[in-house]
Write a protein that holds these residues in place. Structure first.
Motif, mmCIF file in Angstrom:
data_model
loop_
_atom_site.group_PDB
_atom_site.id
_atom_site.type_symbol
_atom_site.label_atom_id
_atom_site.label_comp_id
_atom_site.label_asym_id
_atom_site.label_seq_id
_atom_site.Cartn_x
_atom_site.Cartn_y
_atom_site.Cartn_z
ATOM 1 N N LEU A 163 7.609 0.797 -12.967
ATOM 2 C CA LEU A 163 8.474 1.417 -13.972
ATOM 3 C C LEU A 163 8.126 0.913 -15.367
ATOM 4 O O LEU A 163 8.360 1.600 -16.361
ATOM 5 N N GLN A 164 7.569 -0.286 -15.445
ATOM 6 C CA GLN A 164 7.137 -0.840 -16.723
ATOM 7 C C GLN A 164 5.759 -0.321 -17.139
ATOM 8 O O GLN A 164 5.392 -0.406 -18.306
ATOM 9 N N MET A 165 5.003 0.207 -16.200
ATOM 10 C CA MET A 165 3.644 0.675 -16.477
ATOM 11 C C MET A 165 3.570 2.196 -16.540
ATOM 12 O O MET A 165 3.051 2.761 -17.495
ATOM 13 N N ARG A 166 4.050 2.839 -15.484
ATOM 14 C CA ARG A 166 3.972 4.297 -15.368
ATOM 15 C C ARG A 166 5.342 4.826 -14.950
ATOM 16 O O ARG A 166 5.519 5.284 -13.806
ATOM 17 N N PRO A 167 6.333 4.780 -15.844
ATOM 18 C CA PRO A 167 7.692 5.169 -15.449
ATOM 19 C C PRO A 167 7.788 6.598 -14.929
ATOM 20 O O PRO A 167 8.632 6.895 -14.075
ATOM 21 N N GLU A 168 6.942 7.492 -15.429
ATOM 22 C CA GLU A 168 7.006 8.883 -14.992
ATOM 23 C C GLU A 168 6.582 9.055 -13.540
ATOM 24 O O GLU A 168 6.875 10.072 -12.901
ATOM 25 N N TYR A 189 16.575 8.455 -2.172
ATOM 26 C CA TYR A 189 15.530 7.876 -3.022
ATOM 27 C C TYR A 189 16.113 7.519 -4.389
ATOM 28 O O TYR A 189 17.083 8.120 -4.852
ATOM 29 N N GLY A 190 15.479 6.556 -5.051
ATOM 30 C CA GLY A 190 15.875 6.207 -6.400
ATOM 31 C C GLY A 190 15.529 7.305 -7.395
ATOM 32 O O GLY A 190 14.597 8.081 -7.198
ATOM 33 N N ALA A 191 16.313 7.373 -8.472
ATOM 34 C CA ALA A 191 16.078 8.383 -9.499
ATOM 35 C C ALA A 191 14.769 8.118 -10.223
ATOM 36 O O ALA A 191 14.299 6.985 -10.304
ATOM 37 N N ARG A 192 14.197 9.178 -10.785
ATOM 38 C CA ARG A 192 12.952 9.037 -11.532
ATOM 39 C C ARG A 192 12.966 10.044 -12.682
ATOM 40 O O ARG A 192 13.554 11.127 -12.574
ATOM 41 N N PRO A 193 12.313 9.715 -13.782
ATOM 42 C CA PRO A 193 12.323 10.612 -14.933
ATOM 43 C C PRO A 193 11.467 11.847 -14.752
ATOM 44 O O PRO A 193 11.622 12.822 -15.485
ATOM 45 N N GLY A 194 10.590 11.827 -13.757
ATOM 46 C CA GLY A 194 9.680 12.943 -13.572
ATOM 47 C C GLY A 194 10.304 14.162 -12.927
ATOM 48 O O GLY A 194 9.671 15.200 -12.838
ATOM 49 N N LYS A 195 11.544 14.050 -12.432
ATOM 50 C CA LYS A 195 12.188 15.205 -11.818
ATOM 51 C C LYS A 195 13.708 15.074 -11.982
ATOM 52 O O LYS A 195 14.230 13.992 -12.243
ATOM 53 N N LYS A 196 14.400 16.186 -11.820
ATOM 54 C CA LYS A 196 15.844 16.219 -12.064
ATOM 55 C C LYS A 196 16.557 15.148 -11.236
ATOM 56 O O LYS A 196 17.245 14.283 -11.771
ATOM 57 N N ASP A 197 16.453 15.235 -9.932
ATOM 58 C CA ASP A 197 17.051 14.261 -9.019
ATOM 59 C C ASP A 197 16.064 14.000 -7.893
ATOM 60 O O ASP A 197 15.060 14.698 -7.765
ATOM 61 N N ASN A 198 16.364 13.011 -7.065
ATOM 62 C CA ASN A 198 15.399 12.663 -6.025
ATOM 63 C C ASN A 198 15.927 12.983 -4.641
ATOM 64 O O ASN A 198 17.091 13.348 -4.463
ATOM 65 N N HIS A 199 15.056 12.808 -3.650
ATOM 66 C CA HIS A 199 15.342 13.228 -2.284
ATOM 67 C C HIS A 199 16.479 12.423 -1.662
ATOM 68 O O HIS A 199 16.800 11.311 -2.090
ATOM 69 N N THR A 200 17.028 12.977 -0.589
ATOM 70 C CA THR A 200 18.095 12.296 0.126
ATOM 71 C C THR A 200 17.909 12.464 1.631
ATOM 72 O O THR A 200 17.131 13.309 2.092
ATOM 73 N N ALA A 227 0.821 -1.208 0.000
ATOM 74 C CA ALA A 227 0.000 0.000 0.000
ATOM 75 C C ALA A 227 0.856 1.259 0.000
ATOM 76 O O ALA A 227 0.554 2.238 -0.712
ATOM 77 N N VAL A 228 1.924 1.264 0.784
ATOM 78 C CA VAL A 228 2.799 2.437 0.878
ATOM 79 C C VAL A 228 3.462 2.732 -0.461
ATOM 80 O O VAL A 228 3.503 3.879 -0.924
ATOM 81 N N ALA A 229 3.990 1.698 -1.112
ATOM 82 C CA ALA A 229 4.646 1.901 -2.404
ATOM 83 C C ALA A 229 3.644 2.363 -3.455
ATOM 84 O O ALA A 229 3.951 3.234 -4.286
ATOM 85 N N THR A 230 2.456 1.796 -3.432
ATOM 86 C CA THR A 230 1.432 2.186 -4.394
ATOM 87 C C THR A 230 1.006 3.638 -4.180
ATOM 88 O O THR A 230 0.862 4.403 -5.138
ATOM 89 N N LYS A 231 0.832 4.031 -2.931
ATOM 90 C CA LYS A 231 0.455 5.416 -2.649
ATOM 91 C C LYS A 231 1.579 6.375 -3.032
ATOM 92 O O LYS A 231 1.322 7.504 -3.460
ATOM 93 N N ALA A 232 2.833 5.958 -2.901
ATOM 94 C CA ALA A 232 3.949 6.812 -3.318
ATOM 95 C C ALA A 232 3.895 7.076 -4.827
ATOM 96 O O ALA A 232 4.254 8.160 -5.289
ATOM 97 N N ILE A 233 3.436 6.091 -5.572
ATOM 98 C CA ILE A 233 3.315 6.244 -7.025
ATOM 99 C C ILE A 233 2.115 7.118 -7.368
ATOM 100 O O ILE A 233 2.151 7.894 -8.329
ATOM 101 N N PHE A 234 1.066 7.022 -6.563
ATOM 102 C CA PHE A 234 -0.145 7.825 -6.770
ATOM 103 C C PHE A 234 -0.416 8.643 -5.508
ATOM 104 O O PHE A 234 -1.337 8.333 -4.736
ATOM 105 N N PRO A 235 0.379 9.673 -5.260
ATOM 106 C CA PRO A 235 0.293 10.382 -3.971
ATOM 107 C C PRO A 235 -1.005 11.130 -3.747
ATOM 108 O O PRO A 235 -1.319 11.489 -2.607
ATOM 109 N N HIS A 236 -1.781 11.374 -4.817
ATOM 110 C CA HIS A 236 -3.046 12.089 -4.664
ATOM 111 C C HIS A 236 -4.142 11.215 -4.066
ATOM 112 O O HIS A 236 -5.209 11.724 -3.707
#
Length: 592
Positions: free
Chosen positions: A361-366, A403-414, A303-312
Motif C-alpha cells: 500500500l506504501q508502494m503501489r496502493p492502486e 476482501y479489504g477495500a482498495r482504491p482501484g475498484k468501488k468495493d471488494n469481493h466477499t 508468493a500468494v500475496a505478491t501474485k495477488a498484487i501482480f495477477p498477470h
C-alpha cells in the motif's frame, strides 16, 4: 544423467503460448478428476484441493486456474522434500508418494499430498502432484484442528514421504495404516483414490504433449515458464522507488500463552532495482499453541500475496526466483519441528499476507488493499445417530469473509478467502444430508464491512444446530481480537467469532481458538467471519454508493448516517424504496 534444463532455450511466441495454456489445461484436468472422484464434501463440493506440475527438480511449472493459491505456493517444497527424503534413485516409473508433513514441505497436517514422478524413455521429466484437505487425520479432536496442542505430536498423524503406490501397484499395508489412524476412513480412502487418479491423469496428459512436441521442447518450455514469471515480476519491482517499506500486524494471541498478548508478524520489503528482499526477522518467536507457520507455508504466503498484487504474473517457480526471503528459524513464521501448526492458515499465514499488502500500500496502493477478513477453520465431530448412518462423522467448515477495500475498484469481493479463492461454498442442502445438522441461516452481516470511501467486502454468518446427539467442536482462527484494519482513514471491519447455544440458557462466546468444546443437541451454533477493512474516510464515499448498500442490506440506515454521513429516507421498506436527503447529507458532511 539429469537433463540440463537450466540453460535458457528460446521458444517461438506462438508455441510458448500454446504450451503455456496446455500446461494449465493439463493441471485443470487433474483437478476435475479429483473433484469428481473424491468422496468427502470438503473436496468434491468445497474444492479444498490443488494440483500442479513441477519439473524434474521439483520447481513449480504450472498450476490450475481454480486451484487454492495457498496450496500451490507450497507444492514445489513438497516435491523437493520427496527428492530429499527418498532420493531420485529410489523413485520408479508408476510410483506415487504420499505425505502431509509441513515441516518437510507442505501446509497444515490435514492437507495430504500425492506426488507422481513422470518418466520418458527411462528419464525423469517431471512430477504431477496434488494436495487435498482430508476431513480428519487423527489426533485428540475431530478434524485435527487442536488449538491447545503444544507439539505436532498432539495434532494429527504426520506422514513423511512414503510410497502409496509402487510401480503401479497400491501398497495396501501403508494405506490401511494411515486409514486406521483417522476417524472417517471411508471418506479418506475415497479421497486418496481420487488423488491417485489425478496424478495418473497428469502423467497421461503430459506424455501426450511429449508425443506431440518432443522431450526437448517440453523441458525448454518448463524453463521458459519460470523465466517468464521472474522477468515480469522483476519489471514490476524495477518500477517501484528503491527503499525499505515496512509493516506490522499480529495474530490474536498464543492459545497456550496468556491469551492477551498478540503475536507480532513484521515485514521489511527492500526494493533495489529489480531485486526485492522480504525480511521477516522482526517477527515474534514461535508460539506454544497451534498458530505457527513452517518455512514453506510462509514462503507460500509471500508468493500468494505478491501474485495477488501482480495477477498477470503466472504462478511458477519464477516468483520465488525473483524474491529473496529472510526468515530465521524459530520465529512464528518459521517454526521448527515439532511445533504445533494445525491452525497456521487461519492465523500466521493470513497475517503474513496482510503484512505484504500493508507494505505494498506504501508502494503501489492502486494494486494493493486493506486487511481482509480471515478464514476461520471450524470442525464438529461426533457419532451420527440417524437411522441408516450410525457412524462417526466429521464436518469441516471454513468461514469466509470479505476482501479489504482498495482504491482501484468501488468495493471488494466477499464470501471468499484470498488464499483459498479456488474453493466453493458447500451447499447447505448437502451438509444437512451428510451430517446430522439443521441450518437456520447463512447470510451477510449488515455493517460488517470496514467503512470507507471504498468499503471492504461484507462479513458472513452461519447458524446451525445438531439434530441427533451431542458432538465436539473445535475452532481455529484469528481476528477476533486484532482488528481487520482499514487504511488511510478507512475503518476496521467486524472480526470473527463463534457462540455456542446462541440465545439459549448456556450461551457462551468461545472465540476462535478453542478445541474439544462439548456442544449439545439443539444448541444453536452461531459462527461468523467479518468483512474487509475500509479505504479512506467514509464521508468521502459517493452517497449513491451508500444508498445502494442500504437497499442491498449491507449498510443500515443508522450506519449510513453516523459513519458515512449520508441521510437516507425510507419510502417503502417492503419494496426497498429509499432516497437520499441531500440537504441533511450536506449538513452531516460539514457542507452546510
Amino acid at each position: 544423467m539429469e537433463p540440463q534444463v537450466e540453460q535458457r532455450t528460446k521458444i517461438d511466441p506462438v508455441t510458448f503460448e500454446v504450451l503455456r495454456n496446455s500446461f494449465m489445461g493439463l493441471v485443470d484436468e487433474m483437478g476435475t478428476m479429483l473433484e469428481r472422484v473424491a468422496h468427502s464434501l470438503v473436496v468434491s463440493e468445497g474444492r479444498d484441493f490443488s494440483t500442479a506440475i513441477c519439473d524434474a527438480d521439483g520447481r513449480l511449472v504450472a498450476e490450475g486456474k481454480e486451484d487454492l493459491p495457498a496450496h500451490v505456493g507450497t507444492l514445489p517444497y513438497t516435491v523437493k522434500a520427496v527428492i530429499a527424503w527418498i532420493g531420485k534413485d529410489k523413485l520408479k516409473e508408476g510410483d506415487i508418494i504420499i505425505m502431509n508433513d509441513a515441516f518437510l514441505g507442505g501446509t497444515h497436517c490435514q492437507d495430504v499430498r500425492t506426488i507422481m514422478p513422470i518418466y520418458r524413455d527411462g528419464e525423469l521429466i517431471a512430477f504431477a502432484q496434488n494436495s487435498a484437505h482430508w476431513s480428519d487425520l487423527g489426533g485428540p479432536v475431530p478434524g485435527s484442528f487442536h488449538a491447545e496442542a503444544v507439539e505436532s505430536y498432539g495434532e494429527a498423524l504426520y506422514i513423511p514421504p512414503i510410497h502409496i503406490v509402487r510401480e503401479g501397484e497400491l501398497d495396501d499395508e501403508v494405506l490401511r495404516f494411515i486409514l486406521r489412524n483417522t476417524r472417517v476412513p471411508e471418506l479418506n480412502q475415497g479421497d486418496v483414490f481420487a488423488q491417485i487418479a489425478a496424478c495418473r491423469t497428469g502423467e497421461q496428459r503430459l506424455q501426450e504433449l511429449i508425443d506431440r512436441y518432443g522431450v526437448d521442447v517440453i523441458q525448454a518450455q518448463m524453463v521458459e515458464l519460470r523465466n517468464y514469471s521472474e522477468t515480469l515480476l522483476r519489471k514490476e519491482f524495477e518500477a517501484i522507488p528503491d527503499g525499505t517499506y515496512s509493516f506490522e500486524d499480529a495474530i490474536d494471541f498464543d492459545p497456550m500463552g496468556d491469551r492477551k498478548t498478540p503475536i507480532k508478524v513484521a515485514i521489511d520489503i527492500t526494493i533495489e532495482g529489480d531485486k526485492a528482499t522480504y525480511d521477516l526477522s522482526r517477527s515474534d518467536p514461535q508460539a506454544r499453541g497451534a498458530v505457527n507457520a513452517t518455512r514453506s507455508m510462509t514462503q507460500s504466503a509471500l508468493a500468494v500475496a505478491t501474485k495477488a498484487i501482480f495477477p498477470h504474473v503466472p504462478a511458477s517457480e519464477g516468483i520465488y526466483d525473483a524474491i529473496e526471503v529472510i526468515n530465521p528459524e524459530g520465529l512464528v513464521t518459521n517454526a521448527q519441528f515439532p511445533a504445533a501448526i494445525s491452525g497456521a492458515f487461519a492465523t500466521c499465514y493470513e497475517v503474513v499476507c496482510a503484512c505484504v499488502f500493508g507494505a505494498f500500500l506504501q508502494m503501489r496502493p492502486e494494486r494493493s488493499m486493506a486487511c481482509s477478513g480471515n478464514m476461520t477453520n471450524m470442525v464438529v465431530g461426533g457419532y451420527d445417530q440417524r437411522e441408516g448412518y450410525e457412524r462417526d462423522f466429521v464436518m469441516y467448515l471454513w468461514k469466509e469473509g470479505g476482501y479489504g477495500a482498495r482504491p482501484g475498484k468501488k468495493d471488494n469481493h466477499t464470501a471468499i478467502s484470498l488464499y483459498a479463492s479456488g474453493t466453493r461454498n458447500e451447499p447447505v442442502e448437502g451438509q444437512e444430508r451428510i451430517y446430522p445438522i439443521l441450518t437456520h441461516c447463512y447470510e451477510f452481516i449488515p455493517d460488517s464491512a470496514g467503512a470507507g470511501r471504498h468499503r471492504g467486502g461484507i462479513g458472513v454468518a452461519r447458524d446451525f444446530e445438531l439434530t441427533h446427539g451431542d458432538a465436539t467442536l473445535s475452532v481455529l482462527g484469528s481476528r477476533a481480537v486484532q482488528p481487520v484494519w482499514g487504511y488511510e482513514g478507512g475503518l476496521p471491519a467486524l472480526g470473527s467469532g463463534l457462540i455456542v447455544d446462541a440465545g439459549g440458557p448456556e450461551e457462551r462466546e468461545i472465540g476462535v481458538m478453542r478445541s474439544g468444546i462439548h456442544v449439545k443437541k439443539g444448541q444453536l451454533i452461531r459462527f461468523w467471519e467479518g468483512g474487509g477493512g475500509g479505504y479512506q474516510d467514509p464521508k468521502l464515499r459517493d452517497p449513491d454508493w451508500v444508498l445502494e448498500d442500504v437497499i442491498d442490506g449491507f449498510v443500515t440506515l443508522e450506519a449510513a448516517r453516523d459513519i458515512y454521513g449520508v441521510a437516507i429516507r425510507c419510502l417503502d421498506e417492503a419494496a426497498g424504496r429509499y432516497e437520499i436527503d441531500h440537504e441533511e447529507t450536506a449538513r452531516l458532511r460539514g457542507g452546510g
